[in-house]
Design an enzyme around this catalytic site. Structure first.
Site, mmCIF file in Angstrom:
data_model
loop_
_atom_site.group_PDB
_atom_site.id
_atom_site.type_symbol
_atom_site.label_atom_id
_atom_site.label_comp_id
_atom_site.label_asym_id
_atom_site.label_seq_id
_atom_site.Cartn_x
_atom_site.Cartn_y
_atom_site.Cartn_z
ATOM 1 N N GLN A 1 -5.093 -2.127 9.344
ATOM 2 C CA GLN A 1 -4.832 -3.414 8.696
ATOM 3 C C GLN A 1 -5.407 -4.561 9.540
ATOM 4 O O GLN A 1 -5.107 -4.673 10.722
ATOM 5 C CB GLN A 1 -3.314 -3.585 8.503
ATOM 6 C CG GLN A 1 -2.928 -4.823 7.728
ATOM 7 C CD GLN A 1 -3.446 -4.818 6.288
ATOM 8 O OE1 GLN A 1 -3.306 -3.836 5.563
ATOM 9 N NE2 GLN A 1 -4.052 -5.908 5.867
ATOM 10 N N LYS B 1 0.850 -1.203 0.000
ATOM 11 C CA LYS B 1 0.000 0.000 0.000
ATOM 12 C C LYS B 1 0.882 1.248 0.000
ATOM 13 O O LYS B 1 0.610 2.216 -0.713
ATOM 14 C CB LYS B 1 -0.943 -0.017 1.212
ATOM 15 C CG LYS B 1 -2.069 -1.015 1.026
ATOM 16 C CD LYS B 1 -2.831 -1.346 2.289
ATOM 17 C CE LYS B 1 -3.768 -2.535 2.006
ATOM 18 N NZ LYS B 1 -4.373 -3.111 3.182
ATOM 19 N N ASP C 1 -11.464 1.868 3.245
ATOM 20 C CA ASP C 1 -11.636 0.426 3.047
ATOM 21 C C ASP C 1 -13.105 0.083 2.742
ATOM 22 O O ASP C 1 -13.401 -0.997 2.262
ATOM 23 C CB ASP C 1 -11.240 -0.322 4.342
ATOM 24 C CG ASP C 1 -9.950 -1.106 4.178
ATOM 25 O OD1 ASP C 1 -9.537 -1.355 3.030
ATOM 26 O OD2 ASP C 1 -9.361 -1.475 5.217
#
Ligand code: NAP
Length: 280
Positions: free
Chosen positions: A96, A52, A119
Site C-alpha cells: 500500500q 481490499k 497493482d
C-alpha cells in the site's frame, strides 16, 4: 439526457463474475491469495486496505495482511516481499502506497515479482503494456476501459484526450486507449490552451488531482466524460476533478463521484489476482 455511468453496479457485476471463477478454481483445489502490506498507520491507507480485504472476502480470495510499524526499514520490507515472491501459495502482492519517507517506493515496486504485481506498477508490467504484451495493468485505468466497454461506448477511431500523465493513471490510461485504437492526446500542467485541446475529445478522461477543475468550456457537446479524481470539497462532500453539475447537460455520458471510477479500482485489483492464479 446524459447517461450516468454506474461504476458501483459494474464493479458489483465484475466481483460477482470473479466470485464464480474463484469458486470454480476452489473446486479444482486452487486457492487465490492476495498479500497486502501496509507500513505505518496512515488513516486513508487503513481504509483502502480494509476495503481490499472486504472485496477479497466477498469474492472468496484469501487475503493475508501485514501491518508493519512505521519504523520498518527498507531492508526488512524487501525481505518480506522476497519471501512472498518465493511463496507458492501467494498469487498477488500489494504494498500500500504511500510508504514512509525513509523507504524508496520505486525500489519496493521493482522488488515485487512481475508475476505477482497485481497493482501493475512494476516497470516490466508498464513496459509490457506499452509494447502490447500481456501483463498486469494498473487497476484504475483498466477499470475505466471496463466501464466504457460494458456501457458499449465505442472507442476505436474516437478522439480521446487524457488530462494527467501520472505513472499510475494518466500514462497507462493513454496506452490503453491507444491499444483500443483511439486517437490519443495526453495533456499535463505545461499544456497550452487546455480547454481548446480537451474540447476536441469524444472521450475526455480527467486525472488531474484538482477538485472540480474541468468545467463546460473544456468539454465538447455530446462527449463522454470520465472523472478519475476524488476529493472533498469545501462542504466536505466527495467530488471529482470535473464540475459534474456544470457539465452534465452538455455530455452524452459521465461518471459521477462517488460511484463512478472509484469502485472499479478494487474490482480490477481482484480481477488481476484471479488472473494471476489462473495463469499459474
Ligand atoms: P497526480 O500524480 O497528482 O497527477 C496529476 C496530473 O495532472 C499530472 O500529470 C499533472 O501534470 C496534471 N496536472 C496538474 N495540474 C494540471 C493543470 N492545471 N492542467 C493540466 N494538467 C494538470 O495524480 P494521479 O495520481 O494521477 O491522480 C489524479 C486524480 O485521480 C487524483 O484526484 C486522485 O485522487 C485520483 N485517483 C483516483 C483513483 C480511483 O481509484 N478513483 C485512483 C488513483 C487516483 P504534470 O505531470 O505536468 O505535473
Amino acid at each position: 439526457m446524459a447517461t450516468i455511468i454506474d461504476g458501483k453496479e459494474i464493479s458489483k457485476q465484475i466481483k460477482d463474475e470473479l466470485r464464480e471463477k474463484v469458486s470454480n478454481l476452489k473446486q479444482k483445489g486452487i486457492e487465490v491469495t492476495l498479500c497486502v502490506i501496509q507500513v505505518g498507520d496512515d488513516p486513508a491507507s487503513t481504509i483502502y486496505v480494509r476495503n481490499k480485504q472486504k472485496a477479497c472476502e466477498y469474492i472468496g480470495i484469501k487475503s493475508q495482511s501485514y501491518k508493519l510499524p512505521e519504523s520498518t526499514t527498507e531492508a526488512e520490507l524487501l525481505e518480506i516481499v522476497e519471501e512472498l515472491n518465493q511463496s507458492e501459495n501467494v498469487n498477488g502482492i500489494l504494498v500500500q502506497m504511500p510508504l514512509p519517507k525513509h523507504i524508496n517506493e520505486d525500489k519496493i515496486i521493482e522488488a515485487i515479482s512481475p508475476d505477482k504485481d497485481v497493482d501493475g506498477f512494476h516497470p516490466q508490467s508498464v513496459g509490457r503494456l506499452s509494447i502490447g504484451q500481456r501483463g498486469f495493468i494498473s487497476c484504475t485505468p483498466a477499470g475505466v476501459i471496463e466501464l466504457l466497454k460494458r456501457y458499449n461506448i465505442p472507442i476505436e477511431g474516437k478522439e480521446c484526450v487524457v488530462i494527467g500523465r501520472s505513472n499510475i493513471v494518466g500514462k497507462p490510461m493513454a496506452m490503453l486507449m491507444l491499444r483500443e485504437n483511439a486517437t490519443v492526446t495526453v495533456c499535463h500542467s505545461r499544456t497550452k490552451d487546455l480547454a481548446k485541446i480537451s474540447s476536441r475529445a469524444d472521450i475526455l478522461i480527467v486525472a488531474i488531482g484538482k477538485a472540480e477543475f474541468v468545467t463546460r468550456e473544456f468539454v465538447k457537446e455530446g462527449a463522454v466524460v470520465i472523472d478519475v479524481g476524488i476529493h472533498r470539497n469545501e462542504n466536505n462532500k466527495l467530488c471529482g476533478d470535473v464540475d459534474f453539475d456544470n457539465v452534465v447537460d452538455k455530455v452524452s455520458a459521465i461518471t459521477p463521484v462517488p460511484g463512478g471510477v472509484g469502485p472499479m479500482t478494487i474490482a480490477m485489483l481482484m480481477y488481476n489476482c484471479v488472473e494471476s492464479a489462473m495463469s499459474k
